[in-house]
Design an enzyme around this catalytic site. Structure first.
Site, PDB file in Angstrom:
ATOM      1  CB  CYS A   1      -4.054   7.911  -7.650  1.00  0.00           C
ATOM      2  SG  CYS A   1      -5.581   7.351  -6.895  1.00  0.00           S
TER       3      CYS A   1
ATOM      4  CD  GLU B   1       1.063   9.874  -9.962  1.00  0.00           C
ATOM      5  OE1 GLU B   1       2.005   9.072  -9.797  1.00  0.00           O
ATOM      6  OE2 GLU B   1      -0.111   9.604  -9.678  1.00  0.00           O
TER       7      GLU B   1
ATOM      8  CE  LYS C   1       8.007  12.383  -8.174  1.00  0.00           C
ATOM      9  NZ  LYS C   1       6.777  11.667  -8.005  1.00  0.00           N
TER      10      LYS C   1
ATOM     11  CB  THR D   1       6.461   0.285  -6.987  1.00  0.00           C
ATOM     12  OG1 THR D   1       7.287   1.396  -6.659  1.00  0.00           O
ATOM     13  CG2 THR D   1       6.688  -0.807  -5.973  1.00  0.00           C
TER      14      THR D   1
ATOM     15  CD1 TRP E   1       4.106   7.290   0.274  1.00  0.00           C
ATOM     16  CD2 TRP E   1       2.725   9.046   0.295  1.00  0.00           C
ATOM     17  NE1 TRP E   1       4.423   8.081  -0.812  1.00  0.00           N
ATOM     18  CE2 TRP E   1       3.593   9.165  -0.819  1.00  0.00           C
ATOM     19  CE3 TRP E   1       1.778  10.052   0.511  1.00  0.00           C
ATOM     20  CZ2 TRP E   1       3.544  10.235  -1.711  1.00  0.00           C
ATOM     21  CZ3 TRP E   1       1.717  11.115  -0.383  1.00  0.00           C
ATOM     22  CH2 TRP E   1       2.592  11.199  -1.477  1.00  0.00           C
TER      23      TRP E   1
ATOM     24  CE  LYS F   1       6.349  -2.254   2.041  1.00  0.00           C
ATOM     25  NZ  LYS F   1       6.226  -0.993   2.777  1.00  0.00           N
TER      26      LYS F   1
ATOM     27  CG  LEU G   1      -1.830  -1.232   1.275  1.00  0.00           C
ATOM     28  CD1 LEU G   1      -2.501  -1.355   2.608  1.00  0.00           C
ATOM     29  CD2 LEU G   1      -2.854  -1.146   0.168  1.00  0.00           C
TER      30      LEU G   1
ATOM     31  CD  GLU H   1      -6.852  -0.368  -8.911  1.00  0.00           C
ATOM     32  OE1 GLU H   1      -6.755   0.533  -9.765  1.00  0.00           O
ATOM     33  OE2 GLU H   1      -7.699  -1.268  -8.969  1.00  0.00           O
TER      34      GLU H   1
ATOM     35  CB  SER I   1       4.819   4.721  -8.116  1.00  0.00           C
ATOM     36  OG  SER I   1       5.720   3.692  -7.786  1.00  0.00           O
TER      37      SER I   1
END
Ligand code: NAD
Length: 495
Positions: free
Chosen positions: A299, A396, A349, A246, A165, A189, A163, A265, A243
């Site tokens: 998202c 993104e 970032k 990942t 954050w 997790k 999952l 997702e 993301s």
């Protein structure tokens, strides 16, 4: 009215979870190592979590498997599973303030959002799936009188949920609700940045009567814990939100191990397409909620405004007024609408992508200030004169940043909306009914909301096209497919 001081007092009464939650109790990582979890509003350490590794994952998966095989949850009568899940939902509501404060401290989310959205929606999600599962029927095939073809659903087994954050509790619930309702054991997790509320949720699940080992939580980094779950030979399915980069890894992990089912997702770069006949006050209000809600760390956020040239200036002036209403500050103040970004790394970032926007020639027409406090705060920023080759229009950013593009014809609008490798969500604002029907079909996105910004609700499937998703949907009864196997039982009736 409860104020900032009230919620600060509550923080002093919090008891932080201690370690991984496996087989119904807390335990340290086998290595004894820990990771600090930081309050992004203050840059101070809140507490530590277990820095787990593959040995902890092995222990959690072995326990989840044993409990699954015992049938204590997987074979429980659906009506009993329902009543336990409803009780779990009730306990979440009963502990609303504690969960909301924990979530706000750990992630930087405004307390008002946690109290009004994240925690109630978490409870709602668990209850909805608990209610749904004893109303779903299996199927009989139309195979004539010589055979009986039964198509039955079975729980898939041990599910790993990995999952992000940005909605720690709610994303957990989106996986947990349908996975538990269909009888699986789950190893969650959470993000290493926001594990606290998920750990507390596991305690409440136990209190509600979900047997130990059915809902285990292993904390730690993606490299250590996420990959160990993804590569595990005894995990039957991974449901991942995070993301796109990942997400791709989980497909590789699956191929390298037991070809476990993988549902992803992932990221988004959602358009908000506005025609000249739209109600511009409404657009401004919804668009601000979309790109500023959760500090832009959503998202589905509409981060690309695609507006008809004839109403562009009128909309932008309304939008600036709307953005001014979004007060930045202490997340524990109920008046705050914008808290900090989740971490120092994420702030840097986002600011480097903003700098790229400036360097590539996009024009800042609102905001542009950097940090405004001791934590990782960033004020909203709107870029005008963006073209679809610019980085701010393609990547993104996951911060309170909007890019403005414009069009003259419907064809240009659709082409701009679809000119992205993502396809999670889109908003369309127009009062023309035929255009609504025509265009909502043409936009390549999992959810198209019309005259609003919305992700639908718990009853509607949620997931992305293109690089925004893979393999299945969250929410609605479609989510149950992620966590079930369909078996054909064929009985010969001919003799
Ligand atoms: P992330 O991909 O960095 O992390 C997500 C999870 O994967 C975390 O638990 C992390 O520890 C783990 N992870 C990281 N590297 C890993 C690796 N090498 N192997 C295994 N696991 C690993 O994402 P994030 O930064 O936590 O979340 C933000 C992203 O999530 C954004 O892209 C956002 O769009 C996306 N998101 C998507 C949805 C959706 O429903 N489509 C919802 C929320 C967030």
């Amino acid at each position: 009215m409860k104020d900032r001081e009230y919620y600060h007092i509550l923080t002093k009464k919090l008891k932080y979870p201690a370690g991984n939650f496996i087989n119904g109790s807390y335990m340290s990582a086998q290595s004894g190592e820990t990771l600090a979890t930081i309050n992004p509003a203050t840059n101070k350490v809140l507490t530590t979590i277990a820095a787990s590794n593959e040995f902890d994952v092995n222990a959690a998966v072995a326990n989840a498997r044993e409990v699954f095989n015992s049938g204590v949850w997987s074979e429980l009568h659906p009506s009993k599973r329902k009543s336990i899940l409803l009780h779990f939902s009730h306990l979440i509501r009963e502990n609303l303030e504690e969960l909301a404060v924990l979530e706000s401290l750990d992630s930087g989310k405004p307390i008002a959002d946690c109290l009004n959205v994240d925690v109630p929606e978490t409870a709602n999600c668990i209850a909805w799936h608990g209610e749904a599962q004893d109303k779903l029927y299996d199927q009989i095939s139309p195979s004539g009188n010589d055979a009986l073809g039964m198509i039955v659903r079975e729980p898939i087994g041990v599910v790993g949920a990995v999952l992000p954050w940005n909605f720690p509790l709610l994303m957990t619930a989106w996986k947990l609700g349908p996975a538990l309702a269909t009888g699986n054991s789950v190893v969650v997790k959470p993000s290493e940045m926001t594990s606290l509320s998920t750990l507390r949720l596991a305690e409440l699940a136990l209190e509600a009567g979900i047997p130990p080992g059915v809902f285990n939580v292993v904390t730690g980094t993606g490299a250590a814990v996420g990959s160990a779950l993804g590569l595990h030979h005894d995990v039957d399915a991974i449901s991942f939100t995070g993301s796109t980069a990942t997400g791709r890894r989980f497909l590789e992990y699956s191929a390298q191990s037991n070809m476990k089912r993988v549902v992803l997702e992932t990221g988004g770069k959602s358009p908000c397409v506005v025609f000249e006949d739209a109600d511009l006050d409404r657009v401004a209000e919804h668009l601000a909620c979309s790109f500023l809600g959760n500090m832009g760390q959503t998202c589905t956020a509409n981060t690309r405004l695609i507006v008809h040239n004839s109403c562009k200036e009128a909309l932008l002036s309304r939008l600036k007024v709307e953005c001014d209403k979004w007060k930045i500050g202490d997340p524990l103040d109920p008046q705050t609408r914008l808290g900090p970004l989740v971490s120092k790394e994420h702030l840097s970032k986002v600011t480097s992508l903003i700098q790229k926007g400036r360097d590539e020639g996009a024009e800042v027409i609102f905001g542009g200030d950097l940090a405004v406090d001791t934590g990782y705060f960033l004020s909203p920023i709107i870029f005008d004169n963006v073209n679809s080759n610019m980085t701010v229009s393609r990547e993104e950013i996951f911060g309170p940043v909007l890019s403005v593009l414009s069009f003259d014809t419907e064809e240009q609008a659709i082409s701009l909306a679809n000119d992205t490798e993502y396809g999670l969500a889109a908003s369309l604002f127009t009062n023309d009914l035929t255009r609504t029907h025509r265009l909502s079909r043409k936009i390549q996105a999992g959810t198209v909301s019309v005259n609003c910004y919305s992700e639908g609700d718990i009853s509607t499937p949620f997931g992305g096209y293109k690089l925004s998703g893979f393999g299945g949907k969250d929410n609605g009864v479609d989510a149950h497919d992620q966590y079930s196997e369909k078996k054909t039982i064929w009985i010969d009736l001919s003799s």
